[in-house]
Design a protein around this motif. Structure first.
Motif, PDB file in Angstrom:
ATOM      1  N   SER A  94       0.846  -1.189   0.000  1.00 55.14           N
ATOM      2  CA  SER A  94       0.000   0.000   0.000  1.00 55.14           C
ATOM      3  C   SER A  94       0.882   1.241   0.000  1.00 55.14           C
ATOM      4  N   TRP A  95       0.540   2.215  -0.818  1.00 53.76           N
ATOM      5  CA  TRP A  95       1.390   3.390  -1.029  1.00 53.76           C
ATOM      6  C   TRP A  95       0.569   4.655  -0.797  1.00 53.76           C
ATOM      7  N   PRO A  96       1.126   5.650  -0.074  1.00 54.54           N
ATOM      8  CA  PRO A  96       0.329   6.825   0.288  1.00 54.54           C
ATOM      9  C   PRO A  96      -0.014   7.779  -0.861  1.00 54.54           C
ATOM     10  N   GLY A  97       0.762   7.769  -1.931  1.00 51.26           N
ATOM     11  CA  GLY A  97       0.459   8.655  -3.045  1.00 51.26           C
ATOM     12  C   GLY A  97       1.525   8.572  -4.122  1.00 51.26           C
ATOM     13  N   ALA A  98       1.199   9.052  -5.316  1.00 56.76           N
ATOM     14  CA  ALA A  98       2.091   8.947  -6.462  1.00 56.76           C
ATOM     15  C   ALA A  98       3.382   9.758  -6.299  1.00 56.76           C
ATOM     16  N   SER A  99       3.354  10.802  -5.496  1.00 51.12           N
ATOM     17  CA  SER A  99       4.552  11.642  -5.360  1.00 51.12           C
ATOM     18  C   SER A  99       5.579  11.071  -4.381  1.00 51.12           C
ATOM     19  N   TYR A 100       5.253  10.000  -3.676  1.00 57.22           N
ATOM     20  CA  TYR A 100       6.198   9.345  -2.771  1.00 57.22           C
ATOM     21  C   TYR A 100       7.077   8.375  -3.552  1.00 57.22           C
ATOM     22  N   ALA A 101       8.362   8.326  -3.216  1.00 65.29           N
ATOM     23  CA  ALA A 101       9.291   7.393  -3.847  1.00 65.29           C
ATOM     24  C   ALA A 101      10.221   6.825  -2.790  1.00 65.29           C
ATOM     25  N   CYS A 102      10.343   5.482  -2.724  1.00 70.20           N
ATOM     26  CA  CYS A 102      11.346   4.934  -1.819  1.00 70.20           C
ATOM     27  C   CYS A 102      12.708   5.384  -2.344  1.00 70.20           C
ATOM     28  N   ASP A 103      13.598   5.656  -1.415  1.00 66.06           N
ATOM     29  CA  ASP A 103      14.858   6.282  -1.788  1.00 66.06           C
ATOM     30  C   ASP A 103      15.935   5.773  -0.842  1.00 66.06           C
ATOM     31  N   GLY A 104      17.136   5.675  -1.305  1.00 67.64           N
ATOM     32  CA  GLY A 104      18.214   5.247  -0.430  1.00 67.64           C
ATOM     33  C   GLY A 104      18.489   3.764  -0.538  1.00 67.64           C
ATOM     34  N   TYR A 105      19.416   3.308   0.294  1.00 64.07           N
ATOM     35  CA  TYR A 105      19.920   1.955   0.172  1.00 64.07           C
ATOM     36  C   TYR A 105      19.687   1.122   1.422  1.00 64.07           C
ATOM     37  N   ALA A 106      18.702   1.508   2.229  1.00 63.20           N
ATOM     38  CA  ALA A 106      18.424   0.763   3.458  1.00 63.20           C
ATOM     39  C   ALA A 106      16.932   0.508   3.568  1.00 63.20           C
ATOM     40  N   ILE A 107      16.585  -0.662   4.052  1.00 65.82           N
ATOM     41  CA  ILE A 107      15.195  -1.019   4.327  1.00 65.82           C
ATOM     42  C   ILE A 107      15.236  -2.067   5.433  1.00 65.82           C
ATOM     43  N   LYS A 108      14.382  -1.938   6.412  1.00 60.11           N
ATOM     44  CA  LYS A 108      14.367  -2.870   7.529  1.00 60.11           C
ATOM     45  C   LYS A 108      12.942  -3.258   7.871  1.00 60.11           C
ATOM     46  N   TYR A 109      12.780  -4.498   8.337  1.00 59.34           N
ATOM     47  CA  TYR A 109      11.487  -4.949   8.834  1.00 59.34           C
ATOM     48  C   TYR A 109      11.550  -4.964  10.349  1.00 59.34           C
ATOM     49  N   LYS A 122       9.767  12.853  -1.263  1.00 58.25           N
ATOM     50  CA  LYS A 122       8.508  13.389  -1.784  1.00 58.25           C
ATOM     51  C   LYS A 122       8.724  14.862  -2.094  1.00 58.25           C
ATOM     52  N   ASN A 123       8.534  15.207  -3.348  1.00 59.89           N
ATOM     53  CA  ASN A 123       8.707  16.593  -3.803  1.00 59.89           C
ATOM     54  C   ASN A 123      10.052  17.164  -3.361  1.00 59.89           C
ATOM     55  N   GLY A 124      11.123  16.357  -3.454  1.00 59.77           N
ATOM     56  CA  GLY A 124      12.464  16.804  -3.118  1.00 59.77           C
ATOM     57  C   GLY A 124      12.807  16.783  -1.641  1.00 59.77           C
ATOM     58  N   ILE A 125      11.872  16.391  -0.785  1.00 61.66           N
ATOM     59  CA  ILE A 125      12.106  16.348   0.666  1.00 61.66           C
ATOM     60  C   ILE A 125      12.265  14.884   1.086  1.00 61.66           C
ATOM     61  N   SER A 126      13.279  14.610   1.889  1.00 62.20           N
ATOM     62  CA  SER A 126      13.548  13.237   2.342  1.00 62.20           C
ATOM     63  C   SER A 126      12.996  13.000   3.735  1.00 62.20           C
ATOM     64  N   GLY A 127      12.710  11.746   4.019  1.00 66.80           N
ATOM     65  CA  GLY A 127      12.246  11.358   5.344  1.00 66.80           C
ATOM     66  C   GLY A 127      12.254   9.849   5.453  1.00 66.80           C
ATOM     67  N   TYR A 128      11.693   9.348   6.540  1.00 69.61           N
ATOM     68  CA  TYR A 128      11.529   7.913   6.730  1.00 69.61           C
ATOM     69  C   TYR A 128      10.041   7.595   6.777  1.00 69.61           C
ATOM     70  N   ALA A 129       9.676   6.491   6.153  1.00 69.53           N
ATOM     71  CA  ALA A 129       8.279   6.060   6.117  1.00 69.53           C
ATOM     72  C   ALA A 129       8.162   4.671   6.735  1.00 69.53           C
ATOM     73  N   GLU A 130       6.952   4.342   7.110  1.00 70.66           N
ATOM     74  CA  GLU A 130       6.669   3.035   7.694  1.00 70.66           C
ATOM     75  C   GLU A 130       5.388   2.502   7.056  1.00 70.66           C
ATOM     76  N   ILE A 131       5.459   1.274   6.585  1.00 72.44           N
ATOM     77  CA  ILE A 131       4.302   0.604   6.016  1.00 72.44           C
ATOM     78  C   ILE A 131       4.082  -0.665   6.841  1.00 72.44           C
ATOM     79  N   PHE A 132       2.877  -0.808   7.389  1.00 71.24           N
ATOM     80  CA  PHE A 132       2.557  -1.990   8.190  1.00 71.24           C
ATOM     81  C   PHE A 132       2.178  -3.124   7.257  1.00 71.24           C
ATOM     82  N   ASP A 133       2.800  -4.295   7.476  1.00 72.12           N
ATOM     83  CA  ASP A 133       2.535  -5.446   6.614  1.00 72.12           C
ATOM     84  C   ASP A 133       2.958  -6.722   7.352  1.00 72.12           C
ATOM     85  N   THR A 134       2.229  -7.785   7.098  1.00 69.94           N
ATOM     86  CA  THR A 134       2.553  -9.104   7.644  1.00 69.94           C
ATOM     87  C   THR A 134       3.213  -9.929   6.561  1.00 69.94           C
ATOM     88  N   PRO A 135       4.423 -10.456   6.833  1.00 73.39           N
ATOM     89  CA  PRO A 135       5.095 -11.253   5.782  1.00 73.39           C
ATOM     90  C   PRO A 135       4.332 -12.500   5.479  1.00 73.39           C
TER      91      PRO A 135
END
Length: 135
Positions: A94-109, A122-135
């Motif tokens: 699930s993705w919050p919107g078209a302007s969001y892009a995963c970025d960088g070289y790290a991802i953790k569960y 998103k729109n040139g601004i970086s941050g960290y996001a969290e998506i809830f999901d069950t493997p």
């Protein structure tokens, strides 16, 4: 397969290696490639999986059925996908919107939170996001 000493190629200096316990080796992704390879110390180079898309980052874990699952950021679509290696099933998370892009070289569960945590842009601004999901 080829005999291997574990090395970290200079073209992959940003991507994190991850220990893959099923093979007793390190998975060192190659930027913008879809094949993940395990380097087993004093052993063989083994293909773990060829994903449907090229990656920027990835992480492995087991699901409730003890199957290996890869979460990854696609270098093509800039979205997060879940891939079950045993069933060859890919799911776009699930993705919050078209302007969001995963970025960088790290991802953790986070098993404590049941979520994927990753850098985004998103729109040139970086941050960290969290998506809830069950493997």
């Amino acid at each position: 397969t080829t005999s291997a000493d574990v090395v970290y190629p200079t073209y992959n200096t940003q991507i994190m290696a991850e220990w893959y316990p099923d093979l007793g080796g390190w998975v060192i992704p190659r930027l913008a490639r879809s094949t993940l390879v395990a380097y087993v110390p004093n052993g063989n180079i083994t293909t773990v999986v060829t994903l449907p898309r090229a990656i920027n980052s990835s992480t492995f874990l087991k699901n409730a059925s003890n199957q290996n699952v890869v979460y990854y950021c696609s270098s093509d679509t800039k979205k997060i996908y879940k891939y079950n290696i045993a069933t060859s099933t890919e799911t776009l998370l699930s993705w919050p919107g078209a302007s969001y892009a995963c970025d960088g070289y790290a991802i953790k569960y986070s098993t404590a939170r049941g979520s994927i945590i990753f850098p985004y842009r998103k729109n040139g601004i970086s941050g960290y996001a969290e998506i809830f999901d069950t493997p």
